[in-house]
Design a protein around this motif. Sequence first.
Motif, PDB file in Angstrom:
ATOM      1  N   GLU A  94      38.152  70.539 -26.342  1.00 28.24           N
ATOM      2  CA  GLU A  94      38.778  69.588 -25.424  1.00 28.24           C
ATOM      3  C   GLU A  94      39.141  68.281 -26.130  1.00 28.24           C
ATOM      4  OE1 GLU A  94      36.183  68.961 -22.142  1.00 28.24           O
ATOM      5  OE2 GLU A  94      36.302  71.036 -21.425  1.00 28.24           O
ATOM      6  N   LYS A  95      38.351  67.891 -27.116  1.00 27.19           N
ATOM      7  CA  LYS A  95      38.530  66.590 -27.757  1.00 27.19           C
ATOM      8  C   LYS A  95      39.728  66.565 -28.703  1.00 27.19           C
ATOM      9  CE  LYS A  95      35.966  63.152 -30.478  1.00 27.19           C
ATOM     10  NZ  LYS A  95      34.647  62.821 -31.088  1.00 27.19           N
ATOM     11  N   TYR A  96      39.988  67.705 -29.375  1.00 25.01           N
ATOM     12  CA  TYR A  96      41.027  67.725 -30.412  1.00 25.01           C
ATOM     13  C   TYR A  96      42.192  68.615 -29.999  1.00 25.01           C
ATOM     14  CZ  TYR A  96      37.324  65.682 -33.230  1.00 25.01           C
ATOM     15  OH  TYR A  96      36.320  64.865 -33.694  1.00 25.01           O
ATOM     16  N   GLY A  97      43.367  68.331 -30.551  1.00 22.10           N
ATOM     17  CA  GLY A  97      44.555  69.133 -30.285  1.00 22.10           C
ATOM     18  C   GLY A  97      45.486  69.113 -31.483  1.00 22.10           C
ATOM     19  N   LEU A  98      46.574  69.865 -31.367  1.00 23.37           N
ATOM     20  CA  LEU A  98      47.530  70.039 -32.464  1.00 23.37           C
ATOM     21  C   LEU A  98      48.881  69.470 -32.034  1.00 23.37           C
ATOM     22  CD1 LEU A  98      47.439  71.483 -35.289  1.00 23.37           C
ATOM     23  CD2 LEU A  98      48.421  73.475 -34.151  1.00 23.37           C
ATOM     24  N   ILE A  99      49.487  68.657 -32.911  1.00 19.20           N
ATOM     25  CA  ILE A  99      50.817  68.107 -32.622  1.00 19.20           C
ATOM     26  C   ILE A  99      51.800  68.523 -33.712  1.00 19.20           C
ATOM     27  CG2 ILE A  99      49.925  66.132 -31.338  1.00 19.20           C
ATOM     28  CD1 ILE A  99      50.486  64.405 -33.842  1.00 19.20           C
ATOM     29  N   HIS A 100      53.092  68.568 -33.340  1.00 22.99           N
ATOM     30  CA  HIS A 100      54.178  68.826 -34.284  1.00 22.99           C
ATOM     31  C   HIS A 100      55.137  67.645 -34.164  1.00 22.99           C
ATOM     32  CE1 HIS A 100      52.485  72.786 -33.400  1.00 22.99           C
ATOM     33  NE2 HIS A 100      52.907  73.161 -34.590  1.00 22.99           N
ATOM     34  N   VAL A 101      55.222  66.841 -35.211  1.00 19.21           N
ATOM     35  CA  VAL A 101      56.007  65.603 -35.166  1.00 19.21           C
ATOM     36  C   VAL A 101      56.752  65.395 -36.485  1.00 19.21           C
ATOM     37  CG1 VAL A 101      54.484  64.444 -33.514  1.00 19.21           C
ATOM     38  CG2 VAL A 101      54.014  64.261 -35.965  1.00 19.21           C
ATOM     39  N   SER A 102      57.603  64.391 -36.505  1.00 19.24           N
ATOM     40  CA  SER A 102      58.246  63.996 -37.759  1.00 19.24           C
ATOM     41  C   SER A 102      57.291  63.116 -38.558  1.00 19.24           C
ATOM     42  CB  SER A 102      59.531  63.210 -37.461  1.00 19.24           C
ATOM     43  OG  SER A 102      59.205  61.953 -36.868  1.00 19.24           O
ATOM     44  N   ARG A 103      57.603  62.901 -39.826  1.00 18.20           N
ATOM     45  CA  ARG A 103      56.763  62.028 -40.648  1.00 18.20           C
ATOM     46  C   ARG A 103      56.750  60.601 -40.100  1.00 18.20           C
ATOM     47  NH1 ARG A 103      59.165  65.668 -43.927  1.00 18.20           N
ATOM     48  NH2 ARG A 103      57.852  66.804 -45.414  1.00 18.20           N
ATOM     49  N   GLU A 104      57.893  60.174 -39.575  1.00 18.12           N
ATOM     50  CA  GLU A 104      57.985  58.825 -39.022  1.00 18.12           C
ATOM     51  C   GLU A 104      57.087  58.688 -37.792  1.00 18.12           C
ATOM     52  OE1 GLU A 104      61.169  59.726 -41.636  1.00 18.12           O
ATOM     53  OE2 GLU A 104      60.618  60.756 -39.765  1.00 18.12           O
ATOM     54  N   GLN A 105      57.088  59.705 -36.931  1.00 13.39           N
ATOM     55  CA  GLN A 105      56.222  59.661 -35.744  1.00 13.39           C
ATOM     56  C   GLN A 105      54.749  59.671 -36.127  1.00 13.39           C
ATOM     57  OE1 GLN A 105      58.118  63.151 -33.937  1.00 13.39           O
ATOM     58  NE2 GLN A 105      58.597  61.904 -32.118  1.00 13.39           N
ATOM     59  N   LEU A 106      54.404  60.456 -37.155  1.00 13.51           N
ATOM     60  CA  LEU A 106      53.013  60.501 -37.601  1.00 13.51           C
ATOM     61  C   LEU A 106      52.573  59.134 -38.121  1.00 13.51           C
ATOM     62  CD1 LEU A 106      50.628  62.556 -38.064  1.00 13.51           C
ATOM     63  CD2 LEU A 106      51.357  62.604 -40.448  1.00 13.51           C
ATOM     64  N   ALA A 107      53.458  58.460 -38.856  1.00 14.96           N
ATOM     65  CA  ALA A 107      53.124  57.160 -39.435  1.00 14.96           C
ATOM     66  C   ALA A 107      52.858  56.114 -38.364  1.00 14.96           C
ATOM     67  CB  ALA A 107      54.237  56.709 -40.365  1.00 14.96           C
ATOM     68  N   GLN A 108      53.410  56.304 -37.173  1.00 14.91           N
ATOM     69  CA  GLN A 108      53.239  55.335 -36.093  1.00 14.91           C
ATOM     70  C   GLN A 108      51.915  55.513 -35.340  1.00 14.91           C
ATOM     71  OE1 GLN A 108      56.738  55.760 -33.658  1.00 14.91           O
ATOM     72  NE2 GLN A 108      58.128  55.113 -35.305  1.00 14.91           N
ATOM     73  N   LEU A 109      51.222  56.621 -35.575  1.00 16.84           N
ATOM     74  CA  LEU A 109      49.971  56.877 -34.858  1.00 16.84           C
ATOM     75  C   LEU A 109      48.828  56.081 -35.461  1.00 16.84           C
ATOM     76  CD1 LEU A 109      50.091  60.763 -34.354  1.00 16.84           C
ATOM     77  CD2 LEU A 109      50.638  58.985 -32.683  1.00 16.84           C
ATOM     78  N   ASP A 110      47.835  55.805 -34.630  1.00 12.69           N
ATOM     79  CA  ASP A 110      46.586  55.220 -35.095  1.00 12.69           C
ATOM     80  C   ASP A 110      45.990  56.149 -36.154  1.00 12.69           C
ATOM     81  OD1 ASP A 110      43.999  54.324 -35.465  1.00 12.69           O
ATOM     82  OD2 ASP A 110      43.438  54.372 -33.349  1.00 12.69           O
ATOM     83  N   GLY A 111      45.712  55.609 -37.341  1.00 18.87           N
ATOM     84  CA  GLY A 111      45.186  56.447 -38.424  1.00 18.87           C
ATOM     85  C   GLY A 111      43.912  57.167 -38.045  1.00 18.87           C
ATOM     86  N   ALA A 112      43.084  56.549 -37.180  1.00 21.73           N
ATOM     87  CA  ALA A 112      41.823  57.178 -36.765  1.00 21.73           C
ATOM     88  C   ALA A 112      42.050  58.386 -35.875  1.00 21.73           C
ATOM     89  CB  ALA A 112      40.949  56.157 -36.048  1.00 21.73           C
ATOM     90  N   ALA A 113      43.265  58.501 -35.312  1.00 23.28           N
ATOM     91  CA  ALA A 113      43.557  59.636 -34.423  1.00 23.28           C
ATOM     92  C   ALA A 113      43.801  60.917 -35.188  1.00 23.28           C
ATOM     93  CB  ALA A 113      44.777  59.311 -33.562  1.00 23.28           C
ATOM     94  N   VAL A 114      44.264  60.808 -36.433  1.00 25.33           N
ATOM     95  CA  VAL A 114      44.696  61.975 -37.208  1.00 25.33           C
ATOM     96  C   VAL A 114      43.552  62.464 -38.074  1.00 25.33           C
ATOM     97  CG1 VAL A 114      46.366  62.846 -38.882  1.00 25.33           C
ATOM     98  CG2 VAL A 114      47.057  61.092 -37.219  1.00 25.33           C
ATOM     99  N   LYS A 115      43.138  63.716 -37.855  1.00 25.54           N
ATOM    100  CA  LYS A 115      42.005  64.277 -38.590  1.00 25.54           C
ATOM    101  C   LYS A 115      42.438  65.114 -39.783  1.00 25.54           C
ATOM    102  CE  LYS A 115      39.443  62.268 -35.685  1.00 25.54           C
ATOM    103  NZ  LYS A 115      38.801  61.017 -36.105  1.00 25.54           N
ATOM    104  N   GLY A 116      43.707  65.421 -39.868  1.00 21.39           N
ATOM    105  CA  GLY A 116      44.236  66.191 -40.986  1.00 21.39           C
ATOM    106  C   GLY A 116      45.644  66.640 -40.658  1.00 21.39           C
ATOM    107  N   SER A 117      46.471  66.820 -41.689  1.00 21.64           N
ATOM    108  CA  SER A 117      47.863  67.182 -41.428  1.00 21.64           C
ATOM    109  C   SER A 117      48.409  68.059 -42.541  1.00 21.64           C
ATOM    110  CB  SER A 117      48.725  65.922 -41.288  1.00 21.64           C
ATOM    111  OG  SER A 117      48.721  65.179 -42.494  1.00 21.64           O
TER     112      SER A 117
END
Length: 280
Positions: free
Chosen positions: A218-241
């Motif tokens: 429930e806590k984690y999920g998978l996203i498909h985004v552009s590199r620009e969209q990924l760069a805009q996310l809170d770094g703590a949100a991304v666990k691996g890419s």
Amino acid sequence: MNAVELTDLTKHYGDFTLDRVSLTLPEGCVMGLVGENGAGKTTLIKLLLGMLRRDGGTVRVLGRDMDADGRAVKEELGVVLDEAGFPECVTARQAGRIMAAAYRNWDARAYDENLQKLSLPENKPFKDFSRGMKMKLSLAVALSHNARLLVLDEALNGIDPVARDEILDIFMDYTRDEGHSILLSSHIVSDLEKVCDYIAFLHRGKLMLCDEKDALLEKYGLIHVSREQLAQLDGAAVKGSKSSPYGVEAVVERSRVPAGMQISPVGLEELFVYMARGDR
């Protein structure tokens, strides 16, 4: 009562450290211990069993301190390690007689039933067993002396999918008794998803996460985004890419990404692989 309580468990080797691992397995539950080769799973299990001397931390099993009561506790543990240690000339029937002398609570009837459930020949010498048969014999022993906690290190290795499924059913029957618990180390994440209540993920000697299985999904999920969209996310949100010509696929903590972003469910195996990538 908790079946296992590890607090700041530490072990130093030449180029490896099991680093202050703390986890708790509640009684009546199954915990899956997962991690790549060399992550520290076997080291943790051997420290829990007192097979290695730890450099720091405490170990409590079935409510007792392993330093003070380790010998008594071991009577209540069913253990399957990565290598079964029976003499090559011994048959399954003879192994039962040996174990009857080793355990005060040996149950010969249960052992006979377990040999049948696991389709093991009674009179074939151990040297002629396949790897899967050797693991099943160790498991038959572990289940035949009224153990309250099973500690299983890669116990499903070398066993075909049909037999593995039957063994998982045995595990689920075993834990219907709320006084029974299992700590199961395995590379086969799909098996852990079927039977585990809790998941602990070791990576390079560190405990990356330890939580209820359903809570993790429930806590984690998978996203498909552009590199620009990924760069805009809170770094703590991304666990691996992982990048590709078509964009970036990333595992994220759902609560840390903007509302409205499309998030797909993530499987346990994907979660571990991406978290290991993120650590690198």
